[in-house]
Write a protein that holds these residues in place. Structure first.
Motif, PDB file in Angstrom:
ATOM      1  N   ARG A  37       0.828  -1.206   0.000  1.00  0.00           N
ATOM      2  CA  ARG A  37       0.000   0.000   0.000  1.00  0.00           C
ATOM      3  C   ARG A  37       0.867   1.263   0.000  1.00  0.00           C
ATOM      4  NH1 ARG A  37      -3.855   0.612   4.773  1.00  0.00           N
ATOM      5  NH2 ARG A  37      -4.809  -1.185   3.733  1.00  0.00           N
ATOM      6  N   PHE A  38       0.471   2.200  -0.870  1.00  0.00           N
ATOM      7  CA  PHE A  38       1.118   3.505  -1.039  1.00  0.00           C
ATOM      8  C   PHE A  38       2.443   3.442  -1.789  1.00  0.00           C
ATOM      9  CE2 PHE A  38      -1.137   3.896   3.172  1.00  0.00           C
ATOM     10  CZ  PHE A  38      -2.272   4.496   2.638  1.00  0.00           C
ATOM     11  N   VAL A  39       2.770   2.306  -2.385  1.00  0.00           N
ATOM     12  CA  VAL A  39       4.059   2.118  -3.050  1.00  0.00           C
ATOM     13  C   VAL A  39       3.844   1.792  -4.525  1.00  0.00           C
ATOM     14  CG1 VAL A  39       6.136   0.680  -3.149  1.00  0.00           C
ATOM     15  CG2 VAL A  39       5.175   1.315  -0.937  1.00  0.00           C
ATOM     16  N   GLY A  40       4.698   2.324  -5.391  1.00  0.00           N
ATOM     17  CA  GLY A  40       4.712   1.935  -6.797  1.00  0.00           C
ATOM     18  C   GLY A  40       3.393   2.173  -7.493  1.00  0.00           C
ATOM     19  N   ARG A  41       2.814   1.116  -8.046  1.00  0.00           N
ATOM     20  CA  ARG A  41       1.554   1.231  -8.784  1.00  0.00           C
ATOM     21  C   ARG A  41       0.330   1.249  -7.884  1.00  0.00           C
ATOM     22  NH1 ARG A  41       1.834  -2.616 -14.190  1.00  0.00           N
ATOM     23  NH2 ARG A  41       3.074  -1.180 -15.462  1.00  0.00           N
ATOM     24  N   SER A  42       0.524   0.971  -6.618  1.00  0.00           N
ATOM     25  CA  SER A  42      -0.600   1.037  -5.688  1.00  0.00           C
ATOM     26  C   SER A  42      -0.953   2.497  -5.426  1.00  0.00           C
ATOM     27  CB  SER A  42      -0.248   0.335  -4.373  1.00  0.00           C
ATOM     28  OG  SER A  42       0.011  -1.039  -4.594  1.00  0.00           O
ATOM     29  N   THR A  43      -2.103   2.725  -4.804  1.00  0.00           N
ATOM     30  CA  THR A  43      -2.475   4.091  -4.450  1.00  0.00           C
ATOM     31  C   THR A  43      -1.291   4.755  -3.754  1.00  0.00           C
ATOM     32  OG1 THR A  43      -4.808   3.525  -4.217  1.00  0.00           O
ATOM     33  CG2 THR A  43      -4.049   5.501  -3.074  1.00  0.00           C
ATOM     34  N   PRO A  44      -0.792   5.885  -4.289  1.00  0.00           N
ATOM     35  CA  PRO A  44       0.485   6.415  -3.806  1.00  0.00           C
ATOM     36  C   PRO A  44       0.348   7.319  -2.586  1.00  0.00           C
ATOM     37  CG  PRO A  44      -0.265   7.701  -5.663  1.00  0.00           C
ATOM     38  CD  PRO A  44      -1.282   6.590  -5.485  1.00  0.00           C
ATOM     39  N   LEU A  45       1.470   7.491  -1.924  1.00  0.00           N
ATOM     40  CA  LEU A  45       1.630   8.473  -0.860  1.00  0.00           C
ATOM     41  C   LEU A  45       2.972   9.147  -1.116  1.00  0.00           C
ATOM     42  CD1 LEU A  45       1.040   9.820   1.901  1.00  0.00           C
ATOM     43  CD2 LEU A  45       2.145   7.846   2.979  1.00  0.00           C
ATOM     44  N   ASN A  46       2.944  10.441  -1.374  1.00  0.00           N
ATOM     45  CA  ASN A  46       4.171  11.166  -1.711  1.00  0.00           C
ATOM     46  C   ASN A  46       4.133  12.526  -1.034  1.00  0.00           C
ATOM     47  OD1 ASN A  46       6.383  12.453  -2.833  1.00  0.00           O
ATOM     48  ND2 ASN A  46       5.986  11.734  -4.910  1.00  0.00           N
TER      49      ASN A  46
END
Length: 520
Positions: free
Chosen positions: A143-152
Motif C-alpha cells: 500500500r502507497f508504493v509503486g503502482r498502488s495508491t500512492p503516498l508522496n
C-alpha cells in the motif's frame, strides 16, 4: 531493512519503480461498514490485464514479454472500518510454468520498506526457475508504493544522512527531520494506516481474492518483518514461509538501524583485509590497518571541508552514507566496486580533480536528488506507523555521543534522529508482538550488516516453529537465490527443498561459506 537510501536501496528502488498513479483513497459508499464488508472485499473478482502502462513503460513491457499479468485489488484504508474508504493495491502474477504440478501461490516481498515488487517477482522467476515451475509468483506493491495508491510527501531530499561530528551538525539533522515531517501533514488522514499490519492484511485479502485457502511467502530484509506479522495475524493461512535475513520483531521501527553500526564496521574490516590483498590494484594500503587508516583519513577530511567529487560536494553528512555501501555484499566483484569508490574519494581528499566512476556518480546523484518518487517519504511513513519513537531530540544526541568512541564512523548515521520524532500522527495500533509456533524456514548470515545476527536469533525464538539455517562467515545482507547478494548453493538447495518438497530441516543447521558450486 533499508532505512537509509544506500546505493543498493537506490538501485533496487530505481529498477523497480513504475510511474505512480494519481488516484487517491476513495470512499466506498455502496456497502455499509459492518461484519460483511471485509468478506465482500475478499470475494472481489480480480481482473487481470497487461502490465505495460504506456510506450515509455519498459518494465511493464518486460513483464508483458514474460507473460506476466497485472491487476489491482481493493482493500480498506482502515481495517477497523472495512466498509469505509478504500485504496488500491497493485500486483503482478507469473503463472507456474509447470501447471500440472502447481502447488499454490507464493507472494514475494524483497524488503524496503517502500519497495515495489511487481517487477521483482520476475527477478525471482529468473533466479529460481524450479520454484517458478511450481508456484504462481505474486509481486505486490505494498500500500502507497509503486503502482498502488500512492503516498508522496514531495520531500526535497532522499535522505537525512549522518548527524556529523558535533552539536551544530546534529542540530541541522533535527531541523531537516522536522521540516520533512511537516511536509507530510496534509496526509495525516492516511498516515496511521501505512503500517506493516495493514500490509499483512492486504496480503490476506489478495489470498482470498485469488481463491487460495493458504498462501506461501518469501520475504527478505524488511519483507521478513512483514512475514513475521502475517504469521502472527494469520497463522492458519500460512503455507510454506521463507524468511531471508530476518529482522528483530521486538525492535523493528524507525530506530532499528541503531543496532547496525558494529555489524557494518565488521564488514568494513573484512573489506579492508580484501583491499590490502589487492593493494597493487587500488593503492589503499598494504595491510588491513593501513586501509582502515585511509578510510579514517577520508572521514577526517570531510570534517575540515567538503570534498569535490566531479560536480558533487561530499561532506560529513553524506560520507558515512557512501561508506555504508560496503554492505552491498562480500563478493570479489562488489568489494572491487567499493574499493574503486574509495579510491576516487581518497583522490578527491588529496585535492586531485576526480571524475567519479559510473557507480559512484549514480549514488552521489541519488543522494543529492529530491525524493520525487516518494520512496523515502513512504518508507518513513511505514516505519512511523509501525512503532512510535522518542520525540525528544536529546535522546538521539545522547546516544550518538555515548558511542562516539566505539562507533565513530557509523554511529552518527545509524543513531541519528528521523522524521518520526516529529510525525504529525501516532500509530493507530500497538506494534505486533510476534510469538507463535507456525512452521517457517529462516536463512541468514552471521555477518549480516542490516539484519544483525543477534536480531535473527531473537526472531527465531519468537517463531518457535521455525528452523534457522546459518551461513557462517559471510558478510552479506540476504542469502537466497543471488537476488541481492552472492549466491550460496547450500542455502539455495535448502530453501528450494522446503518450497518444492516441503522438507523443513529437522534441526537448526549451518551452511559453509564456499563449496565447489556455492558462489555464482
Amino acid at each position: 531493512m533499508r532505512r537509509r537510501r544506500t546505493a543498493a536501496a537506490a538501485a533496487l528502488a530505481g529498477t523497480a519503480l513504475f510511474g505512480l498513479q494519481s488516484c487517491a483513497p476513495t470512499t466506498d459508499r455502496s456497502h455499509a461498514d459492518g461484519p460483511d464488508a471485509l468478506a465482500r472485499l475478499q470475494r472481489q473478482t480480480v481482473t487481470w490485464h497487461g502490465c505495460r502502462t504506456g510506450p515509455d513503460d519498459t518494465i511493464g513491457k518486460e513483464l508483458d514479454d514474460a507473460k506476466a499479468q497485472c491487476a489491482e485489488v481493493t482493500v480498506p484504508l482502515d481495517y477497523s472500518h472495512p466498509g469505509g474508504r478504500t485504496i488500491k493495491v497493485a500486483m503482478s502474477r507469473l503463472k507456474a510454468t509447470d501447471p500440472e504440478h502447481r502447488r499454490g501461490t507464493l507472494l514475494y516481498n524483497p524488503g524496503g520498506p517502500g519497495v515495489p515488487a511487481t517487477y521483482l517477482a520476475l527477478m525471482l522467476k529468473k533466479a529460481e526457475p524450479r520454484v517458478a515451475a511450481r508456484y504462481d509468483l505474486i509481486g505486490m506493491d505494498p500500500r502507497f508504493v509503486g503502482r498502488s495508491t500512492p503516498l508522496n510527501c514531495k520531500w526535497p531530499t532522499s535522505s537525512i544522512g549522518s548527524a556529523g561530528t558535533d552539536r551544530r551538525t546534529f542540530d541541522r539533522s533535527v531541523v531537516l527531520a522536522k521540516d520533512l515531517a511537516s511536509r507530510c501533514a496534509d496526509h495525516r488522514d492516511v498516515l496511521p494506516h501505512a503500517s506493516t499490519r495493514n500490509t499483512a492484511r492486504d496480503m490476506d485479502v489478495i489470498r482470498a481474492a485469488l481463491g487460495e485457502s493458504e498462501l506461501s511467502y518469501l520475504g527478505s530484509s524488511y519483507g521478513t518483518y512483514l512475514g513475521e506479522v502475517y504469521l502472527q495475524l494469520f497463522p492458519r493461512r500460512a503455507d510454506r514461509v521463507v524468511l531471508d535475513s530476518a529482522l528483530n520483531p521486538d525492535l523493528y521501527g524507525p530506530d532499528l538501524t541503531s543496532t547496525s553500526g558494529p555489524a557494518v564496521t565488521a564488514v568494513l574490516e573484512d573489506w579492508a583485509a580484501w583491499a590490502a590483498r589487492h593493494h597493487d590494484d587500488y593503492h589503499l594500503g598494504a595491510t588491513a590497518a593501513e586501509v582502515l587508516a585511509t578510510v579514517d583519513k577520508l572521514n577526517r577530511s570531510t570534517v575540515r571541508s567538503p570534498l569535490n567529487v566531479g560536480s558533487h560536494r561530499v561532506d560529513s553528512r553524506m560520507l558515512p552514507e557512501l561508506l555504508w555501501n560496503v554492505n552491498a555484499g562480500d563478493s570479489d566483484e562488489l568489494y572491487a566496486a567499493y574499493a574503486a569508490d574509495i579510491r576516487d574519494l581518497s583522490d578527491a581528499a588529496r585535492g586531485i580533480k576526480v571524475t567519479p566512476n559510473e557507480r559512484l556518480e549514480g549514488v552521489l546523484t541519488g543522494l543529492s536528488a529530491a525524493d520525487t518518487d516518494g520512496t523515502f517519504s513512504v518508507q518513513t511513513a511505514i516505519q512511523c506507523a509501525d512503532r512510535a519513537s522518542s520525540r525528544d531530540p536529546e535522546t538521539y544526541y545522547r546516544s550518538i555521543q555515548a558511542h562516539r568512541v566505539d562507533e565513530p564512523l557509523f554511529g552518527p548515521l545509524t543513531r541519528n534522529i528521523t522524521p518520526c520524532s516529529f510525525w504529525p500522527t501516532a500509530p493507530a495500533e500497538r506494534a505486533t508482538k510476534v510469538h507463535n509456533q507456525v512452521p517457517a524456514l529462516m536463512v541468514g548470515a552471521t555477518g549480516d550488516p542490516a539484519a544483525v545476527y543477534p536480531g535473527q536469533r531473537v526472531a527465531h525464538r519468537a517463531l518457535a516453529g521455525s528452523r534457522l539455517v546459518t551461513l557462517r562467515g559471510a558478510f552479506r545482507h540476504t542469502v537466497y537465490a543471488g537476488l541481492f547478494a552472492p549466491r550460496n548453493q547450500c542455502i539455495d538447495d535448502t530453501v528450494n527443498r522446503y518450497l518444492i518438497d516441503g522438507k523443513l530441516p529437522s534441526t537448526d543447521t549451518t551452511c559453509p561459506l564456499t563449496s565447489p558450486t556455492s558462489e555464482g
